[in-house]
Structure formats: C-alpha cells, structure tokens
Motif scaffolding. Structure first.
Motif, mmCIF file in Angstrom:
data_model
loop_
_atom_site.group_PDB
_atom_site.id
_atom_site.type_symbol
_atom_site.label_atom_id
_atom_site.label_comp_id
_atom_site.label_asym_id
_atom_site.label_seq_id
_atom_site.Cartn_x
_atom_site.Cartn_y
_atom_site.Cartn_z
ATOM 1 N N GLY A 180 77.924 -6.003 75.330
ATOM 2 C CA GLY A 180 79.340 -6.328 75.244
ATOM 3 C C GLY A 180 80.083 -5.924 76.498
ATOM 4 O O GLY A 180 80.934 -6.666 77.011
ATOM 5 N N PHE A 181 79.772 -4.747 77.034
ATOM 6 C CA PHE A 181 80.451 -4.251 78.238
ATOM 7 C C PHE A 181 80.205 -5.149 79.449
ATOM 8 O O PHE A 181 81.128 -5.441 80.212
ATOM 9 N N ILE A 182 78.942 -5.576 79.649
ATOM 10 C CA ILE A 182 78.645 -6.385 80.833
ATOM 11 C C ILE A 182 79.316 -7.741 80.740
ATOM 12 O O ILE A 182 79.793 -8.292 81.741
ATOM 13 N N VAL A 183 79.416 -8.290 79.534
ATOM 14 C CA VAL A 183 80.117 -9.570 79.377
ATOM 15 C C VAL A 183 81.604 -9.395 79.662
ATOM 16 O O VAL A 183 82.214 -10.197 80.382
ATOM 17 N N GLY A 184 82.207 -8.326 79.135
ATOM 18 C CA GLY A 184 83.615 -8.067 79.419
ATOM 19 C C GLY A 184 83.881 -7.869 80.899
ATOM 20 O O GLY A 184 84.854 -8.411 81.457
ATOM 21 N N ALA A 185 83.013 -7.119 81.562
ATOM 22 C CA ALA A 185 83.174 -6.878 83.002
ATOM 23 C C ALA A 185 83.023 -8.164 83.797
ATOM 24 O O ALA A 185 83.765 -8.412 84.757
ATOM 25 N N ASN A 186 82.070 -9.004 83.415
ATOM 26 C CA ASN A 186 81.865 -10.266 84.118
ATOM 27 C C ASN A 186 83.043 -11.219 83.936
ATOM 28 O O ASN A 186 83.366 -11.999 84.844
ATOM 29 N N ILE A 187 83.680 -11.175 82.770
ATOM 30 C CA ILE A 187 84.868 -12.008 82.565
ATOM 31 C C ILE A 187 85.987 -11.567 83.503
ATOM 32 O O ILE A 187 86.706 -12.393 84.075
ATOM 33 N N LEU A 188 86.129 -10.264 83.690
ATOM 34 C CA LEU A 188 87.122 -9.768 84.639
ATOM 35 C C LEU A 188 86.806 -10.226 86.066
ATOM 36 O O LEU A 188 87.703 -10.488 86.862
ATOM 37 N N ALA A 189 85.505 -10.333 86.379
ATOM 38 C CA ALA A 189 85.098 -10.725 87.725
ATOM 39 C C ALA A 189 85.188 -12.229 87.941
ATOM 40 O O ALA A 189 85.638 -12.692 88.996
ATOM 41 N N GLY A 191 86.305 -14.695 85.424
ATOM 42 C CA GLY A 191 87.147 -15.484 84.530
ATOM 43 C C GLY A 191 88.196 -16.310 85.234
ATOM 44 O O GLY A 191 88.533 -17.413 84.788
ATOM 45 N N ALA A 192 88.728 -15.824 86.343
ATOM 46 C CA ALA A 192 89.775 -16.546 87.063
ATOM 47 C C ALA A 192 89.218 -17.693 87.889
ATOM 48 O O ALA A 192 89.990 -18.510 88.419
ATOM 49 N N PHE A 193 87.894 -17.781 88.011
ATOM 50 C CA PHE A 193 87.289 -18.807 88.862
ATOM 51 C C PHE A 193 86.678 -19.958 88.056
ATOM 52 O O PHE A 193 86.922 -21.121 88.357
ATOM 53 N N ASP A 194 85.877 -19.624 87.043
ATOM 54 C CA ASP A 194 85.279 -20.702 86.252
ATOM 55 C C ASP A 194 85.290 -20.419 84.748
ATOM 56 O O ASP A 194 84.671 -21.143 83.976
ATOM 57 N N GLY A 195 86.011 -19.383 84.341
ATOM 58 C CA GLY A 195 86.076 -19.031 82.932
ATOM 59 C C GLY A 195 85.042 -18.035 82.502
ATOM 60 O O GLY A 195 85.133 -17.469 81.423
ATOM 61 N N ALA A 196 84.019 -17.814 83.335
ATOM 62 C CA ALA A 196 82.969 -16.823 83.058
ATOM 63 C C ALA A 196 82.335 -17.041 81.690
ATOM 64 O O ALA A 196 82.493 -16.241 80.785
ATOM 65 N N SER A 197 81.579 -18.106 81.572
ATOM 66 C CA SER A 197 80.935 -18.430 80.289
ATOM 67 C C SER A 197 79.710 -17.557 80.028
ATOM 68 O O SER A 197 79.671 -16.822 79.057
ATOM 69 N N MET A 198 78.705 -17.667 80.890
ATOM 70 C CA MET A 198 77.421 -16.955 80.732
ATOM 71 C C MET A 198 76.694 -17.355 79.455
ATOM 72 O O MET A 198 75.688 -16.750 79.095
ATOM 73 N N ASN A 199 77.214 -18.366 78.755
ATOM 74 C CA ASN A 199 76.705 -18.693 77.424
ATOM 75 C C ASN A 199 76.942 -20.171 77.159
ATOM 76 O O ASN A 199 78.071 -20.575 76.872
ATOM 77 N N PRO A 200 75.893 -21.010 77.247
ATOM 78 C CA PRO A 200 76.080 -22.449 77.035
ATOM 79 C C PRO A 200 76.704 -22.806 75.691
ATOM 80 O O PRO A 200 77.468 -23.773 75.596
ATOM 81 N N ALA A 201 76.419 -22.036 74.651
ATOM 82 C CA ALA A 201 76.986 -22.337 73.340
ATOM 83 C C ALA A 201 78.483 -22.091 73.314
ATOM 84 O O ALA A 201 79.243 -22.841 72.687
ATOM 85 N N VAL A 202 78.935 -21.038 73.983
ATOM 86 C CA VAL A 202 80.363 -20.737 74.039
ATOM 87 C C VAL A 202 81.114 -21.859 74.755
ATOM 88 O O VAL A 202 82.270 -22.162 74.419
ATOM 89 N N SER A 203 80.481 -22.505 75.724
ATOM 90 C CA SER A 203 81.091 -23.637 76.419
ATOM 91 C C SER A 203 80.980 -24.918 75.600
ATOM 92 O O SER A 203 81.856 -25.793 75.676
ATOM 93 N N PHE A 204 79.912 -25.024 74.824
ATOM 94 C CA PHE A 204 79.619 -26.264 74.095
ATOM 95 C C PHE A 204 80.614 -26.518 72.967
ATOM 96 O O PHE A 204 81.100 -27.639 72.802
ATOM 97 N N GLY A 205 80.926 -25.502 72.169
ATOM 98 C CA GLY A 205 81.817 -25.681 71.030
ATOM 99 C C GLY A 205 83.177 -26.244 71.419
ATOM 100 O O GLY A 205 83.601 -27.288 70.896
#
Length: 252
Positions: A180-189, A191-205
């Motif tokens: 959970g922490f690494i995903v949260g940190a990556n979103i901060l890094a 998120g402002a550029f491409d949304g920081a998905s890291m997860n095809p399902a999260v983008s698919f829905g």
C-alpha cells in the motif's frame, strides 16, 4: 532464469473449487480497492471542483489508494494471495509462482471487479463520470510508458521482497502495508503526469464505463514490462534456483 519456470497448468484447473474461490477473492478485493480509490477521487472532485488535478487532490488520491490497497491485499491474502493487480499476477507467473490457467482466472476476476466497482460508483453517485486515466499536457505516450514501467517495477519488487521471497520470515506480516505504501508513494510521484496506474485493471474499469480508450494501451504495456523485470531480477538474483519454492496460497 525465472521465465523458464512458467507453468501452463491444466485446463481443468479453472473448474477446481480452490481456484474458483481464489478468483472470487480477487474479484471482491479489486471491487473494494477500485470503489474506494476511484470513489475518493470522484468525491474530492465533487467537493472541490478540482479533483485529483490539484495538489491536495493528489495527496488525497495517494492516501485513499494506499489505505484501500492495504485492506484489499490483506483480505485476499489467505485465499488468492491478494494480488489485486493483473501486473502482480503476471510477475508471479513469470517467476513460476502461479500457473497460466490460474493467472487467466485472476485476470478475468480482476477486470470484472474493476468494471463492477465503476458501475456501482456511477449508479450510486447519480451518474457522475468515472474518469479514465489520461496523460497530462506535455507527457508523451512513451514518457508515460517509462513512468508505468518504473512505478510497477517498484511495486512488484516490493511484492517479491515482502511476500514471495521464501526467506522473508516475519517481514511477510507487513507485506500488505508495504505494498500500500509503495503505491501511495508512486501516485505522489507520477499521478500528476499519467495518473500513476501501475494496475491495468484499475485503468480498465473506468475506461469501460466512460468508454474512453485514448492511450489505454500505455496502462497495460508499462505495468506488464515493469512487473516482468522485477520478477526476473528479484527471482534470479535474490531467490535463485536453490531457494526457489512454489508460493503457497496461504503465504500470500
């Protein structure tokens, strides 16, 4: 090499009760994760009219996804391993920790969970849009692919270090928190550029429900490359042939 350990599995594996229960667990975990993560962005946008495009919105998105993923991984860990991400499943497949047949079941369940979560959000919010992931101004598709590769590499590397490695010991108890922490940190890094998905399902829905497919391939290619690299590097260097063992479902 880890890639030589890829196992296809048998066709009847898809009908085994344990595999079906694991797929159901992935569906429910993904539904929980996307409903909370996507829903927090929708709620923030409604309250501020700025959504995740603002600095405070980015922080809110990072926190909500970190908290939701911690829970989603935790509740699925003893049943399916708590992948909650097609890229994590792909990384486990490359390292020989899951068969292709079970992996396909997981992928179907994960994608369905994301779509159902977005449909529920759209209905329960009175028709608010579940926005698809998009690239920010000045960010090219290949910039975004690199972002997704690096961020997903960090995520799957964390999964291997805290959950898959047979030498992890008591470290396994904090695996959901670390993930959970690494995903949260990556979103901060990112998120402002491409949304920081890291997860095809999260983008698919959101893409299905809003029927927006612009640059959608970025959110598959990047995470799958990043997951494969993390699996190959960690499994080859830090686990190796001598210490490799099949990942028990009850372990992660």
């Amino acid at each position: 090499m880890p890639i030589s350990r890829i196992a296809i599995g048998s066709a009847d594996e898809a009908s085994q009760p344990a595999a079906l229960k694991a797929a159901l667990a992935e569906f429910i975990s993904m539904l929980i994760f996307v409903f909370a993560g996507e829903g927090s962005g929708m709620a923030f946008g409604k309250l501020t009219h700025g959504g995740p495009a603002t600095p405070s919105g980015l922080v809110a998105a990072a926190l909500s996804h970190a908290f939701a993923l911690f829970v989603a991984v935790s509740v699925g860990a003893n049943i399916s391993g708590g992948h909650v991400n097609p890229a994590v499943t792909f990384g486990a497949l490359v390292g020989g920790h899951i068969t292709l047949m079970r992996g396909i079941l997981y992928w179907i369940a994960q994608l369905l969970g994301s779509v159902v979560a977005c449909l529920l959000l759209k209905y329960s919010t009175g028709g608010l849009e579940t926005s698809a992931f998009a690239l920010s101004s000045g960010v090219s598709t290949w910039n975004a692919v690199v972002f997704e590769i690096v961020m997903t590499f960090g995520l799957v590397y964390t999964v291997y270090a805290t959950a898959v490695d047979p030498k992890k010991g008591n470290l396994g108890t904090i695996a959901p928190l670390a993930i959970g922490f690494i995903v949260g940190a990556n979103i901060l890094a990112g998120g402002a550029f491409d949304g920081a998905s890291m997860n095809p399902a999260v983008s698919f829905g959101p893409a299905v429900v809003s029927w927006t497919w612009t640059h959608h391939w970025v959110y598959w290619l990047g995470p799958f490359i990043g997951a494969a690299l993390a699996a190959i590097i960690y499994d080859t260097i830090f686990i190796g042939e001598s210490t490799h063992e099949q990942l028990p479902t009850t372990d992660y």
